[in-house]
Enzyme design. Structure first.
Site, mmCIF file in Angstrom:
data_model
loop_
_atom_site.group_PDB
_atom_site.id
_atom_site.type_symbol
_atom_site.label_atom_id
_atom_site.label_comp_id
_atom_site.label_asym_id
_atom_site.label_seq_id
_atom_site.Cartn_x
_atom_site.Cartn_y
_atom_site.Cartn_z
ATOM 1 N N ASP A 105 -3.260 20.134 -2.348
ATOM 2 C CA ASP A 105 -2.016 19.806 -1.645
ATOM 3 C C ASP A 105 -1.859 18.298 -1.490
ATOM 4 O OD1 ASP A 105 -1.690 22.503 -1.188
ATOM 5 O OD2 ASP A 105 -2.532 22.412 0.832
ATOM 6 N N TYR A 106 -0.637 17.891 -1.251
ATOM 7 C CA TYR A 106 -0.297 16.490 -0.980
ATOM 8 C C TYR A 106 -1.208 15.913 0.109
ATOM 9 C CZ TYR A 106 2.845 12.583 0.105
ATOM 10 O OH TYR A 106 3.379 11.340 0.312
#
Ligand code: URA
Length: 236
Positions: A105-106
């Site tokens: 994820d970011y």
């Protein structure tokens, strides 16, 4: 040898032939410096210089295997609709075109493999291989023993039960640090599993894939895998 451009891209392990056609139509491919945005062009595989997004791609490229400590605040996709920083920005001095193996994820940091070895990418990301991934999750609440049991036995997330997982409290304090091992790669899986036991993930870091460990690699830095590690991941 004259070869169609989309076939050249597939053989250079850029993408499948169908995806390669999309990449061509998106205007991302240049042959000898000239953008080719239509299908059907043929290239001379031995001498033409083909680039995708400005990086040279070649059939029979040397295989490159990199471990990056992905920082938070960057995407794992090659192209981002919001033009956010990408993991590729951290390996921009690598001259071969490499791709991330799987996703983080970011907001997640930690171990990410990048390679131009399409076979390995396919193998490592295919659900049937179930490679164990280890994470450290800092959460805002200490789970009790019944939460931990539920976590280990599998929980329902997105309407489907997760495979058995491991969870261990490794540090207590304002935040609790959990060491978590999962064998799947579902979307935001660790965050969702923690949230299912009422723990919010404040920080998440991947520290290992199988026996491959992040170790002391600094955030935002990368290193080439050793010959031993390459043999190991190919054998997973
Ligand atoms: N699980 C998550 O929730 N996020 C990741 O980035 C990886 C695993």
């Amino acid at each position: 040898m004259l070869i169609r451009l989309h076939k050249y891209l597939a053989e250079a392990q850029v993408a499948s032939r169908r995806k390669a056609e999309e990449i061509i139509l998106q205007g991302r491919v240049k042959v000898n410096g000239k953008t080719i945005a239509e299908l059907g062009t043929r290239v001379e595989s031995d001498s033409d210089v083909v680039t995708v997004d400005g990086k040279r791609v070649q059939i029979c490229e040397k295989m490159i295997y990199i471990m990056l400590n992905k920082p938070e605040g960057c995407v794992t996709t090659v192209k981002d609709q919001f033009d956010r920083k990408s993991v590729l920005d951290y390996v921009s001095d690598v001259k071969e075109r490499v791709y991330p193996v799987g996703r983080l994820d970011y907001d997640t940091s930690g171990l990410l493999i990048l390679t131009n070895d399409g076979d390995l990418t396919y193998k490592l990301t295919h659900p049937k291989h179930n490679i164990e991934k280890t994470y450290i999750a800092d959460v805002d609440r200490e789970p009790d023993s019944s939460d931990m049991e539920r976590f280990k036995n599998g929980l329902i997330i997105d309407g489907r039960k997760t495979a058995p997982a491991e969870i261990e409290v490794i540090k207590k304090g304002r935040l609790t640090s959990l060491k978590i091992k999962i064998h799947e790669g579902r979307n935001r899986q660790v965050r969702k599993m923690c949230s299912a036991i009422n723990c919010n993930v404040v920080r998440l870091k991947r520290i290992a894939e199988g026996n491959l460990e992040l170790g002391r690699l600094e955030k935002g830095k990368y290193r080439y895998l050793t010959a031993e590690e390459i043999v190991y991941i190919k054998g997973l």
